[in-house]
Motif scaffolding. Sequence first.
Motif, PDB file in Angstrom:
ATOM      1  N   PHE A  14      -8.991 -39.414 -39.685  1.00 18.23           N
ATOM      2  CA  PHE A  14      -9.729 -38.870 -38.547  1.00 18.23           C
ATOM      3  C   PHE A  14      -8.825 -37.947 -37.758  1.00 18.23           C
ATOM      4  O   PHE A  14      -7.627 -38.190 -37.644  1.00 18.23           O
ATOM      5  N   ARG A  15      -9.399 -36.908 -37.185  1.00 18.39           N
ATOM      6  CA  ARG A  15      -8.642 -36.074 -36.265  1.00 18.39           C
ATOM      7  C   ARG A  15      -8.364 -36.904 -35.023  1.00 18.39           C
ATOM      8  O   ARG A  15      -9.165 -37.729 -34.617  1.00 18.39           O
ATOM      9  N   ARG A  16      -7.218 -36.665 -34.428  1.00 15.59           N
ATOM     10  CA  ARG A  16      -6.855 -37.454 -33.245  1.00 15.59           C
ATOM     11  C   ARG A  16      -7.846 -37.278 -32.108  1.00 15.59           C
ATOM     12  O   ARG A  16      -8.095 -38.221 -31.349  1.00 15.59           O
ATOM     13  N   THR A  17      -8.430 -36.106 -31.980  1.00 16.75           N
ATOM     14  CA  THR A  17      -9.409 -35.911 -30.902  1.00 16.75           C
ATOM     15  C   THR A  17     -10.599 -36.854 -31.076  1.00 16.75           C
ATOM     16  O   THR A  17     -11.130 -37.363 -30.087  1.00 16.75           O
ATOM     17  N   ASP A  23     -12.020 -44.049 -28.658  1.00 14.52           N
ATOM     18  CA  ASP A  23     -11.214 -45.070 -27.997  1.00 14.52           C
ATOM     19  C   ASP A  23     -11.576 -45.230 -26.518  1.00 14.52           C
ATOM     20  O   ASP A  23     -11.401 -46.309 -25.947  1.00 14.52           O
ATOM     21  N   GLN A  24     -12.086 -44.201 -25.918  1.00 11.35           N
ATOM     22  CA  GLN A  24     -12.530 -44.220 -24.515  1.00 11.35           C
ATOM     23  C   GLN A  24     -11.447 -44.667 -23.543  1.00 11.35           C
ATOM     24  O   GLN A  24     -11.681 -45.460 -22.637  1.00 11.35           O
ATOM     25  N   GLY A  25     -10.227 -44.174 -23.761  1.00 15.40           N
ATOM     26  CA  GLY A  25      -9.150 -44.404 -22.809  1.00 15.40           C
ATOM     27  C   GLY A  25      -8.482 -45.765 -22.852  1.00 15.40           C
ATOM     28  O   GLY A  25      -7.726 -46.108 -21.948  1.00 15.40           O
ATOM     29  N   ARG A  26      -8.728 -46.534 -23.878  1.00 16.30           N
ATOM     30  CA  ARG A  26      -8.137 -47.882 -23.942  1.00 16.30           C
ATOM     31  C   ARG A  26      -6.674 -47.877 -24.388  1.00 16.30           C
ATOM     32  O   ARG A  26      -5.943 -48.815 -24.096  1.00 16.30           O
ATOM     33  N   HIS A  27      -6.257 -46.834 -25.124  1.00 19.89           N
ATOM     34  CA  HIS A  27      -4.904 -46.818 -25.670  1.00 19.89           C
ATOM     35  C   HIS A  27      -4.224 -45.486 -25.374  1.00 19.89           C
ATOM     36  O   HIS A  27      -4.873 -44.501 -25.038  1.00 19.89           O
ATOM     37  N   ASP A  28      -2.904 -45.464 -25.579  1.00 23.80           N
ATOM     38  CA  ASP A  28      -2.127 -44.252 -25.312  1.00 23.80           C
ATOM     39  C   ASP A  28      -2.007 -43.369 -26.559  1.00 23.80           C
ATOM     40  O   ASP A  28      -2.487 -43.719 -27.647  1.00 23.80           O
ATOM     41  N   ALA A  29      -1.334 -42.239 -26.385  1.00 22.62           N
ATOM     42  CA  ALA A  29      -1.205 -41.254 -27.469  1.00 22.62           C
ATOM     43  C   ALA A  29      -0.476 -41.818 -28.686  1.00 22.62           C
ATOM     44  O   ALA A  29      -0.816 -41.484 -29.829  1.00 22.62           O
ATOM     45  N   ASP A  30       0.524 -42.659 -28.456  1.00 29.28           N
ATOM     46  CA  ASP A  30       1.243 -43.265 -29.587  1.00 29.28           C
ATOM     47  C   ASP A  30       0.304 -44.138 -30.419  1.00 29.28           C
ATOM     48  O   ASP A  30       0.349 -44.122 -31.647  1.00 29.28           O
ATOM     49  N   ALA A  36      -4.351 -43.190 -36.540  1.00 35.56           N
ATOM     50  CA  ALA A  36      -4.692 -42.168 -37.539  1.00 35.56           C
ATOM     51  C   ALA A  36      -3.982 -42.452 -38.860  1.00 35.56           C
ATOM     52  O   ALA A  36      -4.563 -42.282 -39.942  1.00 35.56           O
ATOM     53  N   GLU A  37      -2.750 -42.924 -38.794  1.00 33.00           N
ATOM     54  CA  GLU A  37      -2.026 -43.252 -40.025  1.00 33.00           C
ATOM     55  C   GLU A  37      -2.530 -44.555 -40.638  1.00 33.00           C
ATOM     56  O   GLU A  37      -2.665 -44.665 -41.856  1.00 33.00           O
ATOM     57  N   ARG A  38      -2.846 -45.544 -39.802  1.00 32.57           N
ATOM     58  CA  ARG A  38      -3.336 -46.820 -40.338  1.00 32.57           C
ATOM     59  C   ARG A  38      -4.639 -46.652 -41.120  1.00 32.57           C
ATOM     60  O   ARG A  38      -4.872 -47.369 -42.087  1.00 32.57           O
TER      61      ARG A  38
END
Length: 74
Positions: A14-17, A23-30, A36-38
């Motif tokens: 999936f594209r990160r966007t 995700d609706q703001g539940r997690h950070d960029a990391d 995306a890798e998982r």
Amino acid sequence: MAITKKESEYRVTFRRTSIVEADQGRHDADWHRDHAERVAYYTDDREDALGSAKSLSDNMVRVMARLAEQGANR
């Protein structure tokens, strides 16, 4: 969806966007990058990569529709 090719291997994810939106703001960029890798799928077959991208995309459309419906019901 993002399909990339490095040497003879295709990577489908999936594209990160899309991940950020779902995700609706539940997690950070990391977390988004790691997610995306998982969920990435690797193959050496072009048609398999395309079919997997279409299947994953269909799944993301369903997830986004469900989130939109939940948001409308609030």
